[in-house]
Design a protein around this motif. Structure first.
Motif, PDB file in Angstrom:
ATOM      1  N   ARG A 233     -72.350 -82.898  62.973  1.00 26.64           N
ATOM      2  CA  ARG A 233     -71.273 -81.927  63.028  1.00 26.64           C
ATOM      3  C   ARG A 233     -71.392 -81.083  64.289  1.00 26.64           C
ATOM      4  NH1 ARG A 233     -71.584 -79.554  56.843  1.00 26.64           N
ATOM      5  NH2 ARG A 233     -72.115 -81.534  55.830  1.00 26.64           N
ATOM      6  N   PHE A 234     -70.242 -80.675  64.810  1.00 21.38           N
ATOM      7  CA  PHE A 234     -70.261 -79.752  65.931  1.00 21.38           C
ATOM      8  C   PHE A 234     -68.936 -79.018  66.048  1.00 21.38           C
ATOM      9  CE2 PHE A 234     -67.869 -83.036  67.498  1.00 21.38           C
ATOM     10  CZ  PHE A 234     -67.862 -83.281  68.869  1.00 21.38           C
ATOM     11  N   PHE A 235     -68.971 -77.994  66.904  1.00 17.14           N
ATOM     12  CA  PHE A 235     -67.830 -77.097  67.079  1.00 17.14           C
ATOM     13  C   PHE A 235     -67.955 -76.533  68.487  1.00 17.14           C
ATOM     14  CE2 PHE A 235     -65.867 -72.953  67.106  1.00 17.14           C
ATOM     15  CZ  PHE A 235     -64.813 -73.007  66.220  1.00 17.14           C
ATOM     16  N   GLU A 236     -67.064 -76.946  69.380  1.00 12.66           N
ATOM     17  CA  GLU A 236     -67.134 -76.524  70.778  1.00 12.66           C
ATOM     18  C   GLU A 236     -65.727 -76.257  71.307  1.00 12.66           C
ATOM     19  OE1 GLU A 236     -71.039 -79.235  72.022  1.00 12.66           O
ATOM     20  OE2 GLU A 236     -69.072 -79.699  72.860  1.00 12.66           O
ATOM     21  N   MET A 237     -65.641 -75.409  72.316  1.00  8.83           N
ATOM     22  CA  MET A 237     -64.347 -75.119  72.916  1.00  8.83           C
ATOM     23  C   MET A 237     -64.550 -74.760  74.390  1.00  8.83           C
ATOM     24  SD  MET A 237     -61.258 -72.868  71.302  1.00  8.83           S
ATOM     25  CE  MET A 237     -62.349 -71.535  70.842  1.00  8.83           C
ATOM     26  N   GLU A 238     -63.637 -75.249  75.232  1.00 10.78           N
ATOM     27  CA  GLU A 238     -63.742 -75.045  76.677  1.00 10.78           C
ATOM     28  C   GLU A 238     -62.406 -74.556  77.212  1.00 10.78           C
ATOM     29  OE1 GLU A 238     -65.300 -77.986  80.041  1.00 10.78           O
ATOM     30  OE2 GLU A 238     -63.373 -78.619  79.200  1.00 10.78           O
ATOM     31  N   PHE A 239     -62.455 -73.462  77.977  1.00  7.55           N
ATOM     32  CA  PHE A 239     -61.277 -72.929  78.647  1.00  7.55           C
ATOM     33  C   PHE A 239     -61.410 -73.216  80.142  1.00  7.55           C
ATOM     34  CE2 PHE A 239     -61.508 -70.541  74.765  1.00  7.55           C
ATOM     35  CZ  PHE A 239     -60.177 -70.363  74.390  1.00  7.55           C
ATOM     36  N   ILE A 240     -60.492 -73.999  80.682  1.00  9.37           N
ATOM     37  CA  ILE A 240     -60.430 -74.214  82.128  1.00  9.37           C
ATOM     38  C   ILE A 240     -59.471 -73.170  82.691  1.00  9.37           C
ATOM     39  CG2 ILE A 240     -59.888 -75.829  83.974  1.00  9.37           C
ATOM     40  CD1 ILE A 240     -62.270 -76.660  82.234  1.00  9.37           C
ATOM     41  N   THR A 241     -59.937 -72.403  83.672  1.00  7.60           N
ATOM     42  CA  THR A 241     -59.137 -71.334  84.238  1.00  7.60           C
ATOM     43  C   THR A 241     -58.977 -71.535  85.745  1.00  7.60           C
ATOM     44  OG1 THR A 241     -60.890 -69.781  84.879  1.00  7.60           O
ATOM     45  CG2 THR A 241     -60.241 -69.828  82.548  1.00  7.60           C
ATOM     46  N   GLU A 242     -58.239 -70.677  86.374  1.00  3.87           N
ATOM     47  CA  GLU A 242     -58.048 -70.743  87.824  1.00  3.87           C
ATOM     48  C   GLU A 242     -59.349 -70.482  88.582  1.00  3.87           C
ATOM     49  OE1 GLU A 242     -53.481 -69.328  88.587  1.00  3.87           O
ATOM     50  OE2 GLU A 242     -54.943 -67.769  88.065  1.00  3.87           O
ATOM     51  N   GLN A 243     -60.300 -69.801  87.932  1.00  2.00           N
ATOM     52  CA  GLN A 243     -61.531 -69.414  88.611  1.00  2.00           C
ATOM     53  C   GLN A 243     -62.770 -70.124  88.085  1.00  2.00           C
ATOM     54  OE1 GLN A 243     -61.491 -67.493  91.292  1.00  2.00           O
ATOM     55  NE2 GLN A 243     -59.266 -67.304  91.106  1.00  2.00           N
ATOM     56  N   GLY A 244     -62.599 -71.076  87.177  1.00  2.00           N
ATOM     57  CA  GLY A 244     -63.772 -71.780  86.653  1.00  2.00           C
ATOM     58  C   GLY A 244     -63.577 -72.233  85.227  1.00  2.00           C
ATOM     59  N   ALA A 245     -64.672 -72.227  84.460  1.00  2.00           N
ATOM     60  CA  ALA A 245     -64.618 -72.695  83.072  1.00  2.00           C
ATOM     61  C   ALA A 245     -65.519 -71.830  82.198  1.00  2.00           C
ATOM     62  CB  ALA A 245     -65.055 -74.152  82.985  1.00  2.00           C
ATOM     63  N   ILE A 246     -65.064 -71.630  80.966  1.00  2.00           N
ATOM     64  CA  ILE A 246     -65.852 -70.918  79.958  1.00  2.00           C
ATOM     65  C   ILE A 246     -65.987 -71.848  78.763  1.00  2.00           C
ATOM     66  CG2 ILE A 246     -66.002 -68.914  78.453  1.00  2.00           C
ATOM     67  CD1 ILE A 246     -64.172 -67.442  80.408  1.00  2.00           C
ATOM     68  N   ARG A 247     -67.218 -72.089  78.345  1.00  2.00           N
ATOM     69  CA  ARG A 247     -67.461 -73.028  77.254  1.00  2.00           C
ATOM     70  C   ARG A 247     -68.175 -72.337  76.090  1.00  2.00           C
ATOM     71  NH1 ARG A 247     -67.364 -78.349  79.729  1.00  2.00           N
ATOM     72  NH2 ARG A 247     -67.425 -78.175  82.005  1.00  2.00           N
ATOM     73  N   PHE A 248     -67.613 -72.496  74.900  1.00  2.00           N
ATOM     74  CA  PHE A 248     -68.296 -72.100  73.673  1.00  2.00           C
ATOM     75  C   PHE A 248     -69.013 -73.335  73.137  1.00  2.00           C
ATOM     76  CE2 PHE A 248     -64.892 -68.984  73.923  1.00  2.00           C
ATOM     77  CZ  PHE A 248     -65.489 -67.821  73.465  1.00  2.00           C
ATOM     78  N   GLU A 249     -70.332 -73.272  72.998  1.00  2.00           N
ATOM     79  CA  GLU A 249     -71.094 -74.405  72.495  1.00  2.00           C
ATOM     80  C   GLU A 249     -72.012 -73.959  71.365  1.00  2.00           C
ATOM     81  OE1 GLU A 249     -72.868 -76.758  75.600  1.00  2.00           O
ATOM     82  OE2 GLU A 249     -71.077 -76.709  76.846  1.00  2.00           O
ATOM     83  N   TRP A 251     -71.867 -74.438  68.132  1.00  2.00           N
ATOM     84  CA  TRP A 251     -71.056 -73.855  67.064  1.00  2.00           C
ATOM     85  C   TRP A 251     -70.467 -72.499  67.463  1.00  2.00           C
ATOM     86  CZ3 TRP A 251     -69.783 -76.063  62.304  1.00  2.00           C
ATOM     87  CH2 TRP A 251     -70.331 -77.351  62.107  1.00  2.00           C
ATOM     88  N   GLY A 252     -70.237 -72.329  68.744  1.00  2.00           N
ATOM     89  CA  GLY A 252     -69.605 -71.112  69.226  1.00  2.00           C
ATOM     90  C   GLY A 252     -70.555 -69.949  69.432  1.00  2.00           C
ATOM     91  N   THR A 253     -71.856 -70.170  69.232  1.00  2.00           N
ATOM     92  CA  THR A 253     -72.821 -69.075  69.357  1.00  2.00           C
ATOM     93  C   THR A 253     -73.305 -68.874  70.788  1.00  2.00           C
ATOM     94  OG1 THR A 253     -74.737 -70.494  68.896  1.00  2.00           O
ATOM     95  CG2 THR A 253     -73.620 -69.484  67.005  1.00  2.00           C
ATOM     96  N   LYS A 254     -73.165 -69.915  71.634  1.00  2.00           N
ATOM     97  CA  LYS A 254     -73.589 -69.816  73.025  1.00  2.00           C
ATOM     98  C   LYS A 254     -72.375 -69.968  73.928  1.00  2.00           C
ATOM     99  CE  LYS A 254     -78.217 -71.757  72.303  1.00  2.00           C
ATOM    100  NZ  LYS A 254     -79.135 -72.886  72.645  1.00  2.00           N
ATOM    101  N   VAL A 255     -72.385 -69.223  75.014  1.00  2.00           N
ATOM    102  CA  VAL A 255     -71.297 -69.277  75.982  1.00  2.00           C
ATOM    103  C   VAL A 255     -71.873 -69.645  77.343  1.00  2.00           C
ATOM    104  CG1 VAL A 255     -69.562 -67.936  77.220  1.00  2.00           C
ATOM    105  CG2 VAL A 255     -69.865 -67.604  74.761  1.00  2.00           C
ATOM    106  N   ARG A 256     -71.223 -70.606  78.014  1.00  2.00           N
ATOM    107  CA  ARG A 256     -71.599 -70.952  79.382  1.00  2.00           C
ATOM    108  C   ARG A 256     -70.424 -70.647  80.304  1.00  2.00           C
ATOM    109  NH1 ARG A 256     -72.969 -76.612  82.113  1.00  2.00           N
ATOM    110  NH2 ARG A 256     -72.152 -77.444  80.166  1.00  2.00           N
ATOM    111  N   ARG A 257     -70.676 -69.845  81.316  1.00  2.00           N
ATOM    112  CA  ARG A 257     -69.660 -69.498  82.311  1.00  2.00           C
ATOM    113  C   ARG A 257     -69.948 -70.280  83.586  1.00  2.00           C
ATOM    114  NH1 ARG A 257     -71.450 -64.994  79.724  1.00  2.00           N
ATOM    115  NH2 ARG A 257     -69.952 -63.518  78.813  1.00  2.00           N
ATOM    116  N   GLN A 258     -68.964 -71.020  84.063  1.00  2.00           N
ATOM    117  CA  GLN A 258     -69.117 -71.818  85.274  1.00  2.00           C
ATOM    118  C   GLN A 258     -68.065 -71.403  86.296  1.00  2.00           C
ATOM    119  OE1 GLN A 258     -68.945 -75.506  82.675  1.00  2.00           O
ATOM    120  NE2 GLN A 258     -70.287 -76.256  84.323  1.00  2.00           N
ATOM    121  N   ARG A 259     -68.516 -70.951  87.439  1.00  2.00           N
ATOM    122  CA  ARG A 259     -67.604 -70.559  88.514  1.00  2.00           C
ATOM    123  C   ARG A 259     -67.413 -71.722  89.484  1.00  2.00           C
ATOM    124  NH1 ARG A 259     -64.575 -65.872  87.740  1.00  2.00           N
ATOM    125  NH2 ARG A 259     -65.847 -64.335  86.641  1.00  2.00           N
ATOM    126  N   ILE A 260     -66.340 -71.671  90.245  1.00  2.00           N
ATOM    127  CA  ILE A 260     -66.038 -72.702  91.234  1.00  2.00           C
ATOM    128  C   ILE A 260     -66.969 -72.550  92.438  1.00  2.00           C
ATOM    129  CG2 ILE A 260     -64.277 -73.556  92.833  1.00  2.00           C
ATOM    130  CD1 ILE A 260     -62.185 -72.591  90.798  1.00  2.00           C
TER     131      ILE A 260
END
Length: 331
Positions: A233-249, A251-260
């Protein structure tokens, strides 16, 4: 404001009510009872469960003085309650909520989903509104401090506009997927169903896991990708934005911010950096949730997850489930 603790009735004494395995993690609550018990502004005064051994064990674990086999007996027993937490299985939500709407309980907190049937949810919400009685629905991630922090970052413009969203889930669009849809609705507004396909059943026959394409009013594409939860089982979500990406991994408890950044092998090409992780753990979800209930009763504060939001989330899910019986292309 009152110094007398709010009296809590817990209906259903299973895992989400009292916890399974760890009662807490790093001192943070993982259940309704744990959150109420840790907050001096509440007192769990009664619990209900048709399974006597389960109810007795729950009462002993959480020092609950009164145990009832049915909601009717709890409500007719001469006690008064400020809050009722509905923690029974989803198919019992509607019948329990109908009993509580006519009671003297001041606020009801219902586990997600609100009900399994959209028509029932709409009728129940109307009944609660006519009584002037708030109803909260426990989409706990809406209270999670990681989600709230990222919500603020997305709204303050530091990431630019959202370009697309990708989410991965298992174990049913209603059971697990509704968490994702409630989060997306909060961040992106009303959602439209564009495509549904690849149906599989890894939870129950009436709650399929499906691949879905949604859009919001700005026509931003949102892809939900289902996975067979019988494997893992898993639960993840990724937002691609104009300035990079934000990922919930995780089960949503960890966040990874990635800049361009410039790609290391071809600096003229822009790509995403490895980014930085932030671990929010349980995120204070249950603690923030019960605080929100307290503030709603004492100060008339707005609920972060209320009945109207839950009905709108359920409306999207009902469309998705209805489309599983046709070509997967909504008209």
């Amino acid at each position: 404001m009152t110094n007398v603790p709010l009296r809590v009735l817990i209906v259903g004494c299973g895992n989400i009510a009292g916890g399974t395995g760890l009662p807490s993690l790093n001192g943070e609550a993982l259940s309704h009872a744990a959150a109420y018990a840790a907050d001096h502004r509440f007192k769990i005064t009664a619990c209900v469960d048709t399974k006597q051994p389960q109810a007795t064990a729950f009462a002993q674990s959480w020092n609950v003085p009164l145990v009832y086999p049915t909601v009717e007996e709890a409500l007719d027993g001469g006690e008064t309650f400020d809050i009722a937490s509905v923690c029974v299985p989803s198919d019992l939500h509607a019948q329990i909520l109908w009993k509580l709407v006519e009671s003297s309980v001041r606020l009801v907190l219902c586990e997600k989903p609100f009900t399994e049937n959209l028509a029932d949810a709409k009728k129940i919400l109307t009944a609660f509104e006519e009584k002037g009685k708030p109803i909260a629905v426990a989409y706990t991630r809406l209270w999670h401090r990681g989600f709230r922090k990222i919500s603020n970052e997305l709204s303050d413009g530091s990431w630019g506009e959202i370009v697309s969203v990708h989410a991965r889930y298992s174990r049913g669009i209603l059971n697990t997927g509704s968490h994702i849809i409630s989060m997306l609705r909060t961040l992106m507004g009303p959602l439209n169903v564009k495509y549904v396909g690849n149906t599989r059943h890894d939870f129950t026959r009436k709650d399929p896991t499906v691949d879905v394409i949604l859009t919001n009013e700005e026509d931003i594409a949102i892809h939900l990708m289902g996975s067979d939860g019988r494997r893992f089982r898993f639960f993840e979500m990724e937002f691609i934005t104009e300035q990079g990406a934000i990922r919930f991994e995780d089960w949503g408890t960890k966040v990874r911010r990635q800049r361009i950044i410039p790609y290391r092998y071809a600096p003229h090409i822009k790509t995403l950096g490895v980014g930085n992780w932030e671990d929010f753990g349980p995120g204070g979800s249950f603690e923030a949730m019960v605080d929100n209930l307290y503030q709603t009763i004492t100060n008339k504060s707005a609920l972060a997850s209320d009945g109207l939001g839950a009905v709108e989330t359920l409306s999207v899910i009902q469309q998705i489930i209805d489309f599983t019986s046709n070509s997967g292309n909504p008209k």
